[in-house]
Write a protein that holds these residues in place. Sequence first.
Motif, mmCIF file in Angstrom:
data_model
loop_
_atom_site.group_PDB
_atom_site.id
_atom_site.type_symbol
_atom_site.label_atom_id
_atom_site.label_comp_id
_atom_site.label_asym_id
_atom_site.label_seq_id
_atom_site.Cartn_x
_atom_site.Cartn_y
_atom_site.Cartn_z
ATOM 1 N N PRO A 2 0.810 -1.221 0.000
ATOM 2 C CA PRO A 2 0.000 0.000 0.000
ATOM 3 C C PRO A 2 0.841 1.267 0.000
ATOM 4 O O PRO A 2 0.339 2.344 -0.333
ATOM 5 N N GLN A 3 2.129 1.155 0.340
ATOM 6 C CA GLN A 3 2.971 2.330 0.395
ATOM 7 C C GLN A 3 3.444 2.781 -0.986
ATOM 8 O O GLN A 3 3.797 3.939 -1.181
ATOM 9 N N THR A 4 3.479 1.845 -1.949
ATOM 10 C CA THR A 4 3.954 2.191 -3.286
ATOM 11 C C THR A 4 2.950 1.878 -4.378
ATOM 12 O O THR A 4 3.110 2.330 -5.514
ATOM 13 N N GLY A 5 1.941 1.075 -4.069
ATOM 14 C CA GLY A 5 0.978 0.676 -5.063
ATOM 15 C C GLY A 5 1.366 -0.561 -5.841
ATOM 16 O O GLY A 5 0.614 -1.018 -6.708
ATOM 17 N N LEU A 6 2.535 -1.138 -5.564
ATOM 18 C CA LEU A 6 2.984 -2.335 -6.274
ATOM 19 C C LEU A 6 2.060 -3.499 -5.960
ATOM 20 O O LEU A 6 1.711 -3.746 -4.796
ATOM 21 N N ALA B 87 9.940 -5.413 1.318
ATOM 22 C CA ALA B 87 8.988 -4.433 1.838
ATOM 23 C C ALA B 87 7.921 -5.181 2.633
ATOM 24 O O ALA B 87 7.992 -6.408 2.797
ATOM 25 N N THR B 88 6.901 -4.454 3.096
ATOM 26 C CA THR B 88 5.765 -5.052 3.779
ATOM 27 C C THR B 88 4.587 -5.121 2.808
ATOM 28 O O THR B 88 4.264 -4.142 2.134
ATOM 29 N N TYR B 89 3.953 -6.302 2.745
ATOM 30 C CA TYR B 89 2.879 -6.556 1.783
ATOM 31 C C TYR B 89 1.619 -7.042 2.488
ATOM 32 O O TYR B 89 1.688 -7.721 3.534
ATOM 33 N N GLN B 90 0.477 -6.706 1.877
ATOM 34 C CA GLN B 90 -0.797 -7.316 2.226
ATOM 35 C C GLN B 90 -1.004 -8.469 1.254
ATOM 36 O O GLN B 90 -1.084 -8.261 0.051
ATOM 37 N N VAL B 91 -1.056 -9.687 1.781
ATOM 38 C CA VAL B 91 -1.164 -10.871 0.939
ATOM 39 C C VAL B 91 -2.492 -11.558 1.227
ATOM 40 O O VAL B 91 -2.843 -11.766 2.398
ATOM 41 N N ASP B 92 -3.224 -11.891 0.185
ATOM 42 C CA ASP B 92 -4.485 -12.622 0.404
ATOM 43 C C ASP B 92 -4.766 -13.531 -0.769
ATOM 44 O O ASP B 92 -4.298 -13.308 -1.890
ATOM 45 N N ASP C 17 11.684 4.794 -9.603
ATOM 46 C CA ASP C 17 11.018 3.532 -9.930
ATOM 47 C C ASP C 17 9.641 3.833 -10.519
ATOM 48 O O ASP C 17 8.982 4.797 -10.139
ATOM 49 N N TRP C 18 9.225 2.985 -11.470
ATOM 50 C CA TRP C 18 7.976 3.225 -12.193
ATOM 51 C C TRP C 18 7.239 1.903 -12.366
ATOM 52 O O TRP C 18 7.722 0.999 -13.038
ATOM 53 N N GLU C 19 6.074 1.795 -11.741
ATOM 54 C CA GLU C 19 5.179 0.663 -11.923
ATOM 55 C C GLU C 19 4.195 1.025 -13.034
ATOM 56 O O GLU C 19 3.103 1.523 -12.782
ATOM 57 N N PHE C 20 4.590 0.773 -14.289
ATOM 58 C CA PHE C 20 3.728 1.228 -15.375
ATOM 59 C C PHE C 20 2.651 0.214 -15.746
ATOM 60 O O PHE C 20 1.839 0.471 -16.625
ATOM 61 N N SER C 21 2.640 -0.938 -15.073
ATOM 62 C CA SER C 21 1.530 -1.879 -15.175
ATOM 63 C C SER C 21 1.575 -2.772 -13.947
ATOM 64 O O SER C 21 2.516 -2.693 -13.144
ATOM 65 N N ASP D 28 1.196 5.756 -6.470
ATOM 66 C CA ASP D 28 1.007 4.334 -6.770
ATOM 67 C C ASP D 28 1.704 3.881 -8.041
ATOM 68 O O ASP D 28 1.582 2.714 -8.427
ATOM 69 N N GLN D 29 2.431 4.772 -8.708
ATOM 70 C CA GLN D 29 3.086 4.376 -9.956
ATOM 71 C C GLN D 29 4.570 4.734 -10.005
ATOM 72 O O GLN D 29 5.399 3.888 -10.340
#
Length: 1009
Positions: free
Chosen positions: A53-57, A77-82, A358-362, A300-301
């Motif tokens: 949630p901190q980066t949108g990845l 990093a820290t992730y929300q996994v479900d 860094d760029w999360e373009f998708s 987020d991107q």
Amino acid sequence: MKASMQLKKKILASVITATVATAAMTPSAFAQSAIATLRGKAAPGATVTAFNPQTGLSRKATAGADGTYVINGLPPATYQVDAGPGTQQNVTLTVASTATLNLAAPAAAAPADAANAAALEGVTVNATTLTEVRTPEVAKTISLHQIQTIPQVSRNFLEFADTVPGMVFSVDAQGHTSLRGGAQNNSSVNVFIDGVGQKSYVKEGGVSGQVNSQGNPFPQLAIGEYKVITSNYKAEYDQVSSAAITAETKSGTNEFHGETFYTYTSDKYRSRTAGEEDGDKARSFEKEYGFALGGPIIKDQMHFFVTFEQKKFDTPITVTPGSDVPANAIGLLPAAAQAELGPANLPFDEKLYFGKIDWEFSDRDRIEISTQVRRETQADNIGAGQSQSQSIVTENHDTRATFRWQHSGEWYFNEFKASYENSSNDPLPLNYGNGYNYTWRPNNDAPIIGIGSAGPLATQIKGQEGPMISDDFTFNDLSWHGDHIVKMGYKYKEITLHAQDAQNVNPQFTYNVDENGTNPLPYKAQFSNPVAGLNAVAETKSKQYGAYIQDDWSVNDHLTLNLGVRWDKEKTPSYLDYVTPQSVIDGFNSLDQNAQAEFPGQTYAQTLAKGGINYRDYIGTGNNRHAQNQWAPRLGFSYDLFADEAHVIHGGAGRSYDRNLYDYLQLEQTKSALPYQEILFNIPGRGCTVGPNTNCVNWDPSYLNGLENLQALVAGSNKGQEVDMLNNDLKAPYSDQFSIGMSNKLGDWNTDATITRVLSYDGFAFTLGNRFPNGAFFQDGNQPWGNGIPGFGSMIIGNNGIRTRTTQVLLSADKPYTRESGWSANFAYTYTRAKQNRDIKEHYSFDEPTIFDYPFITSNAASKHRFVATGSLDGPWGFTFSAKLTLATPLPWNGNYGYGAVFADGSQNIPRAYTPPGEKFLVGGKIWGYRDIDLQATKDFPIGEGDMTKFYIRFDILNVFNWKNLVDYTTNFGSGGNPSNASNPVTFNKTGNIQFVPRTARFTAGFKF
């Protein structure tokens, strides 16, 4: 789209066939470079999502028919996994790890542990830190909490690797920092930042720019965390034969965060060094400051992160005599030389820059672009046997840029990297003119001290520059008798290496000192003498090729096998295509003038043959040298006893190749173009034979009045010119590594006990090729220095041959920090039994006929016992406290004894190792050579709600009890040069230099938001 089952079976069959057929040794682990992998089980067919949630990845995977899922390419990093309603868990992934997370509904409450989350991304949610345990690697992760709290002498992030069993981070008497794994030299280490190796190809030090430097390879504020792998690293790690360090840099998040700091200390806040006890303190100070800032460009991107750090030092140092001379030699020196002994200092300045976008373009693609810059200037070559007037000033620069693209598919993951580097190390002498060097005649002319100016070899220009591309491809869901993660990759690097080994300045004169005093006339001179038409700068475009394939095979819930093989090849044209000058070849086929009286008609080649040397082994024709194919098979396993990751047996075996430094390979060319020649003077007490076929002349005072007067002695000839020659079949150094151990999780504690065996081979060394007319190397206690190649000087030959044999017992216990507990602790013990046939810091080996004639003696690279303990505690009122204890037994002395005795083989010296007596610590005898306790206290002053925005002050006390960890040796081999006649043949010089620092207080103030 999923790959067809037929395709998967073909891939899997080919991988298993290739890896099993060639694997005889080390493992590979699941992690790809510095990124993390998440795997486990969920409901069959479920979509598993990892979201930061901190980066949108966000990354997704579909669980297979057996519920198995794999998500590759996750930045630590820290992730929300479900995996659907009721399965969500918050987890923290660490650098270069494979974590197991089984998702079932409803999910059990996760224990709170936000240490790594807060450290890496500023996250404050509770999260479980997933620890990698099913791995054969002998490794440990250094968290940012450790980096931020453990007492520290420098801002070199590698300093914390010292807390890992088998690792040693050193700060020597000159303030140089170095990292060493096991009992190999520091050049065998490699550091990977964001998956890109920082290897030095020209000079020593392992990391480019780290040779004899007080500086840091990278700004500490930019490091999130890193992993230290002491052996059995995975197949994608290359150009390393001891320890591999893999670090992940920080990234920006959706919120702006930053930090600034300033650290200061000076001679007012430190105790005296051993050399200052009876005099004044040398002026000294340390200033370190910098800032970091990260945040969003597009929420987020896209995010950015930048940092800058600078350090300015003036380090105290003591000028002492060389270690192989007795104390009474000092009083026999001229007044000018005696005046140079005592306290001095070493100025140093460094600037470090780092920037990253860094760029999360998708939802499947991530691009990172980063650059790092290092600029430093330092004084050096002051200390044991080295005066301040003979010091050098070094410009050390390093610039790198990296592009990284990660793409995640349903059943695969791909990471492409491209980088460019430009690194140079250029030392220059502080003074210009004559250099005057004094040697102790009774111990084979052991160096005492040099004054005046540094020699021409001190003026060097060396560096590396060029691009690199690599690609790593991972298949996620292959199944056959278990689950497989198959990885393969390639690397190509085209790096221009350049080296200038000397300049045409500063002739050096050497004077004899013995019990009667200093001879007023020098007995030899050494000087540069350029050859017209030849280039004194060696430059080559080295091409490096690498490829690997590995299979991480989870046979069942208990057993994991790691099968892999790596291939590397390096083509260095200046070595491979080198053509030996015809004049040198003619010299070998000329008459050996010194042999004619006893062996009429004998050529120098025949003299060498009697001594077991075939000169043709060193003659380059331009096409008789070939690049080596380096095959490194690897095998490892881990067995989870109860399939709960609480008790895991692990082991492995493998081979790993390093590189021959260009600093050695280039000498064939540079020594020919700008030879360093030697002329002996026929003087009373040091007579030599004057003649047209020797390098001996009668003394004339005019030789002191200009370099051109010395060069005139050898005008039109190669008299006294050293000829460096390399074996036509040089190989790269490598190590074979074996380990077996067990890791356990006991409540909050992680423990490990491992035994490792590391055998290293083919270390590079130069030896003396000269031989006496009868082929002997020793004759009446002398060596054949005067019987070099006809028309030239000495023949110096380079061969593989340095070897080490190391067995270590590695014990560790680690209680990670959690906010709930508020404390952490780490204990690391290393027992080392190491042998070597040559000091690993010495690549010139002139005491024996060949490198293979050196006996194996106790290594001076590692203490027999070493213990490091660290701990931190959250105190009241915003205080944090931490401490570090380091204990190590003395490093053995490696050298020769003889002092005039002539032994059965005609030599005067025998290589030996002796361990000097140490000092006490609390109880027991004088067994410790290194003792240190450091303390740290930090007080936070929060601003507003929470603790994200705050001022802080920090206070470090290093070496609290002011223990003097001496490093300069004094030898006393008793009557007749026999160590058995002395109770302590080797002791520490009580007024010499120390390792680390005297008791020092450091003050830091900073601001975070």
